[in-house]
Structures are given as structure tokens and as C-alpha cells.
Design an enzyme around this catalytic site. Structure first.
Site, PDB file in Angstrom:
ATOM      1  N   THR A 126     -31.524 -34.243-106.729  1.00  8.02           N
ATOM      2  CA  THR A 126     -31.169 -33.729-106.228  1.00  8.02           C
ATOM      3  C   THR A 126     -30.574 -35.043-104.548  1.00  8.02           C
ATOM      4  O   THR A 126     -29.058 -34.490-103.757  1.00  8.02           O
ATOM      5  CB  THR A 126     -31.810 -32.409-104.983  1.00  8.02           C
ATOM      6  OG1 THR A 126     -33.221 -33.595-104.450  1.00  8.02           O
ATOM      7  CG2 THR A 126     -32.363 -32.017-106.060  1.00  8.02           C
ATOM      8  N   LEU A 151     -35.554 -33.416 -97.194  1.00  9.81           N
ATOM      9  CA  LEU A 151     -35.149 -33.951 -97.020  1.00  9.81           C
ATOM     10  C   LEU A 151     -33.838 -34.708 -98.084  1.00  9.81           C
ATOM     11  O   LEU A 151     -32.940 -35.361 -97.947  1.00  9.81           O
ATOM     12  CB  LEU A 151     -35.048 -35.018 -95.579  1.00  9.81           C
ATOM     13  CG  LEU A 151     -36.356 -36.349 -96.263  1.00  9.81           C
ATOM     14  CD1 LEU A 151     -36.266 -37.747 -96.097  1.00  9.81           C
ATOM     15  CD2 LEU A 151     -37.442 -35.747 -96.807  1.00  9.81           C
ATOM     16  N   TYR A 152     -34.863 -34.313 -99.511  1.00  9.15           N
ATOM     17  CA  TYR A 152     -33.708 -35.106-100.773  1.00  9.15           C
ATOM     18  C   TYR A 152     -32.694 -33.954-100.677  1.00  9.15           C
ATOM     19  O   TYR A 152     -32.795 -33.337-101.760  1.00  9.15           O
ATOM     20  CB  TYR A 152     -34.618 -35.268-101.859  1.00  9.15           C
ATOM     21  CG  TYR A 152     -36.519 -35.912-101.279  1.00  9.15           C
ATOM     22  CD1 TYR A 152     -35.831 -36.937-100.405  1.00  9.15           C
ATOM     23  CD2 TYR A 152     -36.602 -36.299-102.355  1.00  9.15           C
ATOM     24  CE1 TYR A 152     -36.819 -38.127-100.229  1.00  9.15           C
ATOM     25  CE2 TYR A 152     -37.988 -36.635-102.414  1.00  9.15           C
ATOM     26  CZ  TYR A 152     -38.010 -37.949-100.967  1.00  9.15           C
ATOM     27  OH  TYR A 152     -39.046 -38.739-100.864  1.00  9.15           O
ATOM     28  N   GLY A 153     -31.396 -34.202 -99.809  1.00  5.99           N
ATOM     29  CA  GLY A 153     -30.580 -33.665-100.463  1.00  5.99           C
ATOM     30  C   GLY A 153     -29.946 -32.954 -99.375  1.00  5.99           C
ATOM     31  O   GLY A 153     -30.120 -33.536 -98.318  1.00  5.99           O
TER      32      GLY A 153
END
Length: 330
Positions: free
Chosen positions: A20, A51-53
Site C-alpha cells: 500500500t 502510516l503505510y499509505g
């Protein structure tokens, strides 16, 4: 099998970041195939992040979709999620309010389709005592809303401070053939003393150790790696020397450099006074997942040869750009 929060997990886990958090994420279909491949190979320790995206599309949203389609997999996965970042920014917020916002949002997006086994702050908030942050997360553990607490990118002193507030179930740090800091800076020692498993992220050096990146120009123009010190043109060839050495070992072994890199980490897990170490390679295709999960075992002679390579090889450049390094305790 090894354990995280009292649950059995494979010796190798799976990192979800690349599914992502990139300029052009893979399709849902491709992501699902990679995720299912990881699970089929026993990699059931999954690691993602709020926070991954973006706040609108990150690991949690993909996981919701996955467990909607494959609800039978929910109990098989031990899920760890990083959070406590100001939404839309890379700024830590480990305050009580920040912790509550982050965990509540993660639980909201998961929507009960998967229990949140481990929660961790992606980085330590320099403006909030670690005791305050851990105490706030602990309230969710006590309420049964999450399974346990992990730490990310922390030094030995923080590990010990946090452990006095609540049991720490894992410590996530970078560890690979070109990032061996935790063996010398006290982190591995502290985790061993406190019986805390280490989750090793970027075990393939952000793809560098796979041998697929031969020059700076091989890095996609929209990749964040173009901003990382160790990938810069002036040091690239010097750092590539380690990869070439690992490639020779792999050739003699009849496997890939990535498999050597992961086998080296596994060889350190629970041995010579070290804690359990679980590498979490990320891969976006089922073919690459299958390659990473191959069980390659290094002999003592091969390990000695790799140690010799590491002793004579100097890695140039910091792990992150300077601003990001300021948020890492390692």
C-alpha cells in the site's frame, strides 16, 4: 515454530508495507495472491502500519478487504500494526490522545474482522515520556481490545524503561547483512535479557541484498530509495561490494542472494545468547514470497565465510535520510 504474544508463528514473517505504501501499489488481486502465498508457506506473522499509505488507504484497509474475502484466515494470522503518527504526516504522536486516536482508528478500519494482536508506535515521540505512551497502550491491552505491545526503532534504554511499565511482546528493528547495529548497540542484548522476540524489518536491505538493483539507475524514479543515503550514486558501487560477495556465496550454495540474507538472520535467532529473531521480508508477488520462504540453512563454514565478508566490508551512508534518523534511537 516460535511465538509472538503467546501465539505460534513461523520462523519468517511477512511485511505488508509495499502493498500500500508506494507510488503505484499492486492491485488488490495481486496483493491477495501474495498474502495467501505467505500464509501457505507458514509466514503468519504479518506486519503493517497505519502510516503505510494514506489515512484513506493503508495496510488496515487492505486487511479489512482481505479478511472480508478470507474470514477463515483471521485466526491463523498474528497481526502487528504500527501507528501513533499524526495522520497524513511522518510525525510521531505518542501522547495519550495520540495513542487513543491511532488505536481507535486501526480498530475502526479493521471493523472486527481481525483481532489486533500487537500494536506499536512507529517511532518514539521525543515530546512524550515512553512511560506515558506505553501506559496508554496498556489500557487497551487490559480492556482486551489488543493483544500486546511492541516497540519500533528503539534503543536498549527505552526497551528497559517500557518493560517496567508493561510487558513488551516484541521489538521491531532493522536487521540485515548490511545493518547489523543491534548486535553491538545493546538492543539484542536487552531483548535477550527480557525474553523479547526481535522482529527484523528490511531483512533484504530494502531489496538491495536481492541483487536485483545493480546501479542507481535501476531504482525507479518514484521510489523513496532514491533519497536514502546508502543508495546514492557516490556510494552505490562501494555498498554493492557486499552484494557481490553474497552473490558468490549464493552461487556456491545453489540459491538466491535473498535466501542467503534471510538464512543468515535465521541462523542468529535464539543462538549464542541472542533472542528469537523473526525476519519480515516484504514482497508484492507470490513468486517472490515463495522465494523468500524457502528454508535455506547455512553451515558453520558458510556462516564463518559470511562473517569474514562482513568484517572486511564497510557500508557507507546512514540507514535513513538525516531527518528520519533523528526519530530513530538506533
Amino acid at each position: 515454530m516460535v511465538k509472538l504474544v503467546g501465539k505460534d508463528v513461523g520462523e519468517i514473517g511477512y511485511g505488508l508495507m509495499g502493498l500500500t505504501w508506494r507510488a503505484e501499489p499492486p492491485s488488490q488481486e495481486q496483493s491477495f495472491k501474495a498474502m495467501r502465498a505467505a500464509l501457505s508457506h507458514g509466514a503468519n506473522a504479518w506486519n503493517g502500519g497505519e502510516l503505510y499509505g494514506s489515512p484513506e488507504r493503508n495496510s488496515l484497509h487492505l486487511l479489512n478487504e482481505y479478511f472480508t474475502k478470507y474470514p477463515e484466515d483471521a485466526e491463523k494470522i498474528v497481526l502487528s500494526i504500527k501507528g501513533c503518527i499524526v495522520p497524513g504526516q511522518m510525525r510521531p504522536d505518542g501522547s495519550e490522545k495520540g495513542v487513543r486516536r491511532s488505536i481507535d482508528e486501526c480498530l475502526r478500519v479493521l471493523d472486527g474482522k481481525k483481532f489486533l494482536d500487537l500494536f506499536e508506535c512507529a517511532r518514539i515521540d521525543p515530546n512524550t515520556p515512553i512511560e506515558t505512551t506505553i501506559g496508554a497502550i496498556a489500557e487497551y491491552v487490559k480492556a482486551g481490545k489488543i493483544g500486546g505491545i511492541s516497540l519500533s526503532e528503539v534503543g536498549a534504554n527505552t526497551i528497559r524503561k517500557a518493560s517496567k511499565v508493561h510487558k513488551i511482546s516484541a521489538v521491531e528493528v532493522e536487521f540485515s547483512l548490511w545493518s547489523t547495529d543491534i548486535l553491538e548497540n545493546g538492543v539484542a542484548q536487552a531483548c535477550a535479557e527480557l525474553d523479547i522476540p526481535i522482529v527484523a524489518y528490511s531483512p533484504l536491505g530494502r531489496g538491495f541484498l536481492t541483487g536485483q538493483i545493480k546501479s542507481y539507475n535501476d531504482i525507479p524514479e518514484d521510489s523513496m530509495l532514491r533519497h536514502y543515503p546508502r543508495f546514492q550514486p557516490d556510494v552505490f558501487d562501494e555498498n554493492l561490494k557486499l552484494v557481490r560477495e553474497v552473490e558468490q556465496v549464493a552461487s556456491q550454495k545453489g540459491c538466491t542472494p535473498a535466501q542467503i540474507a534471510l538464512a543468515w538472520i535465521r541462523a542468529h535467532s535464539g543462538r549464542d545468547g541472542l533472542p528469537v529473531i523473526i525476519p519480515i521480508p516484504g514482497a508484492t508477488t507470490e513468486e517472490r514470497v515463495s522465494e523468500n520462504m524457502a528454508q535455506v540453512t547455512l553451515s558453520q563454514k558458510e556462516l564463518a565465510a559470511i562473517d569474514d565478508i562482513l568484517q572486511k566490508t564497510t557500508i557507507t551512508g546512514m540507514r535513513y535520510p538525516e531527518a528520519a534518523m533523528k526519530l530513530a534511537e538506533l
